[in-house]
Design a protein around this motif. Structure first.
Motif, short mmCIF file in Angstrom:
data_model
loop_
_atom_site.label_atom_id
_atom_site.label_comp_id
_atom_site.label_asym_id
_atom_site.label_seq_id
_atom_site.Cartn_x
_atom_site.Cartn_y
_atom_site.Cartn_z
N CYS A 252 0.85 -1.20 0.00
CA CYS A 252 0.00 0.00 0.00
C CYS A 252 0.88 1.24 0.00
O CYS A 252 1.73 1.42 0.87
N LYS B 43 -8.89 4.47 3.38
CA LYS B 43 -8.49 5.76 3.92
C LYS B 43 -8.52 6.77 2.78
O LYS B 43 -7.96 7.85 2.88
N TYR C 49 0.21 4.22 0.65
CA TYR C 49 -0.03 5.29 1.62
C TYR C 49 1.04 5.32 2.72
O TYR C 49 1.32 6.35 3.30
N GLY C 50 1.61 4.18 3.02
CA GLY C 50 2.78 4.17 3.91
C GLY C 50 2.52 4.62 5.34
O GLY C 50 3.39 5.26 5.95
N CYS C 51 1.36 4.28 5.90
CA CYS C 51 1.09 4.68 7.28
C CYS C 51 2.14 4.08 8.22
O CYS C 51 2.50 2.91 8.09
N CYS D 47 1.19 0.86 10.13
CA CYS D 47 0.49 -0.17 9.36
C CYS D 47 0.88 -1.60 9.78
O CYS D 47 2.05 -1.95 9.74
S1 SF4 Z 1 -2.77 1.26 7.27
FE1 SF4 Z 1 -2.18 2.74 5.70
S2 SF4 Z 1 -0.46 1.78 4.62
FE2 SF4 Z 1 -1.52 0.17 5.75
S3 SF4 Z 1 -2.98 -0.69 4.30
FE3 SF4 Z 1 -4.07 0.87 5.48
S4 SF4 Z 1 -3.88 2.74 4.27
FE4 SF4 Z 1 -2.35 1.30 3.52
#
Ligand code: SF4
Length: 338
Positions: free
Chosen positions: A60, A150, A62-64, A67
Motif C-alpha cells: 500500500c 483511507k 499510503y505508507g502509514c 500499518c
Molecule cells: S494502514 Fe495505511 S499503509 Fe496500511 S494498508 Fe491501510 S492505508 Fe495502507
C-alpha cells in the motif's frame, strides 16, 4: 512491471520543483507489479475467521507508520518493511473466474474488501481492480459487504455501491485518525487529507451508502486526547456517518520496525514509553484501553453516533438467517457472464 512512472525530465519551472517534492519522489520509487492469483476470496484469520476477505493489491502506497499489514510482504520474502509501500502488486483480475468464486459464497456471507491493503490507493486509479470486483457484486444478492479505506477515491464508486445496496448489505469503513493535517501527513504520509476523506463520507451517504468512521489506531499521547477524537467524531457526524469507533494502537514486529524509528525522528520524548509498553506484547492491556473505550463512548454519545450500525437487509432479505425457501428462490446459476 506494468507501468513506469512518467519521467519528470521534460518538466520545467514550478512543475519541475513539484516533481522534486517528497510526495512525487516517493511516487517515482513505486513499482507496480502484476501478481498472478489463483483465488481472490480468502478466509479471514484470528478474530476475523468467520468472514471472507478480498485484497485487490498487495502492499500500500499510503505508507502509514503504524500499518500492521506489512506482514503481507514478508510472505513474499520481501523483508524490508519499506518495500510494502514501494512495491505494489496488482492482482491479476479475471471477471469470469472471480464471478465463479463469488457464486460459491452463501447467502448472508460477510465479505470485507481491504483488510491488508487499501483498495482505493493510487494503484486503483490505474488498474481499477476494486471497481471490477464491485461490478461483479452488483449482479449478486444477499451478501454482506464491507469496504475499508483511507481514500476519498472511494466516492468514485458511490453510485455502484448504491446499486449493490439494492440487493445486498454494503457499508464503507473510512479511517480518519486525526483532523490535524500536519499530523496526518506525518503518520499517514501519502494518504488523502482528512478533509478530503470527510468530503467522501458526504458523497457516499448522500448516495445512500452507510459510512462508519474508524479513528484507529489511537496512539498514546499522539492522537488520543478527548479533544482530538471528539473533533473526528463531530466531523464524521456532520458529514453523515452513522457510526464511530476508535481502538488503541497495536504493534506487531513488522509494524514496530517502522513505527519506532518514526517516533525517534518525530516524537523522541515518547520512544521510551512506547518501548516500555509494547516491548512485551503487541496489544495494550489494562487501564489505557479501558480509558480510551470510556472516552470514545462519551464522545459517541455526545454526537449521537452508534458504535456499530448494521445496514438493514434490503427487501426481500428482511430477515436473518435466510429461510430455506429463500435460498431456493435466489438460487443462482454458476455463471451469469455478461
Ligand atoms: S494502514 Fe495505511 S499503509 Fe496500511 S494498508 Fe491501510 S492505508 Fe495502507
Amino acid at each position: 512491471m506494468l507501468f513506469e512512472d512518467d519521467s519528470p525530465s521534460h518538466l520545467i519551472g514550478i512543475a519541475r520543483l513539484a516533481a522534486s517534492s517528497d510526495l512525487l519522489e516517493a511516487k517515482r520509487q513505486v513499482e507496480y507489479l502484476e501478481l498472478e492469483t489463483r483465488r481472490f476470496i480468502g478466509r479471514g484469520s484470528g478474530r476475523m475467521r468467520s468472514i471472507w476477505t478480498i485484497n485487490p493489491y498487495r502492499g500500500c502506497e499510503y505508507g502509514c507508520k503504524y500499518c500492521y499489514a506489512r506482514y503481507a510482504h514478508e510472505f513474499m520474502e520481501l523483508r524490508d518493511p519499506g518495500l510494502f509501500e514501494r512495491k505494489i502488486f496488482a492482482k491479476q483480475f479475471r471477471a469470469l473466474a472471480f464471478r465463479a468464486e463469488v457464486r460459491r459464497l452463501k447467502l448472508g456471507d460477510t465479505v470485507w474488501i481491504g483488510t491488508a491493503t487499501d483498495p482505493y490507493q493510487p494503484a486503483e486509479r490505474r488498474f481499477q481492480i476494486t471497481r471490477q470486483i464491485l461490478e461483479v457484486f452488483a449482479d449478486e444478492r444477499g451478501l454482506d459487504l464491507g469496504i475499508t479505506t483511507k481514500s476519498d477515491f472511494v466516492a468514485r464508486d458511490a453510485a455502484l455501491m448504491a446499486q449493490i445496496a439494492r440487493k445486498n448489505k454494503i457499508r464503507v469503513h473510512l479511517t480518519i485518525t486525526t483532523l490535524d493535517e500536519r499530523l496526518a501527513r506525518l503518520i499517514e504520509p501519502r494518504a488523502p487529507r482528512p478533509d478530503l476523506r470527510l468530503a467522501a463520507i458526504k458523497k457516499l451517504t448522500e448516495a445512500g451508502v452507510p459510512v462508519s468512521v474508524l479513528a484507529h489506531p489511537v496512539m498514546p499521547l499522539i492522537n488520543d486526547s478527548e479533544e482530538s477524537l471528539d473533533q473526528v467524531c463531530a466531523a464524521a457526524a456532520r458529514n453523515g456517518a452513522s457510526s464511530f469507533s476508535a481502538a488503541p494502537l497495536f504493534l506487531k514486529p513488522c509494524a514496530a520496525q517502522v513505527f519506532l524509528p518514526f517516533l525517534e525522528a518525530h516524537f523522541p520524548h515518547l520512544v521510551g514509553r512506547y518501548r516500555e509498553r509494547f516491548e512485551k506484547a503487541a496489544y495494550l492491556k489494562g487501564h489505557y484501553p479501558e480509558m480510551i473505550a470510556e472516552r470514545v463512548e462519551r464522545i459517541r454519545t455526545r454526537h449521537n453516533l452508534a458504535r456499530r450500525r448494521e445496514p438493514e437487509w434490503p427487501e426481500p432479505f428482511s430477515q436473518e438467517p435466510f429461510p430455506k425457501d429463500q435460498l431456493d428462490l435466489f438460487a443462482i446459476p454458476l455463471y451469469n457472464a455478461k
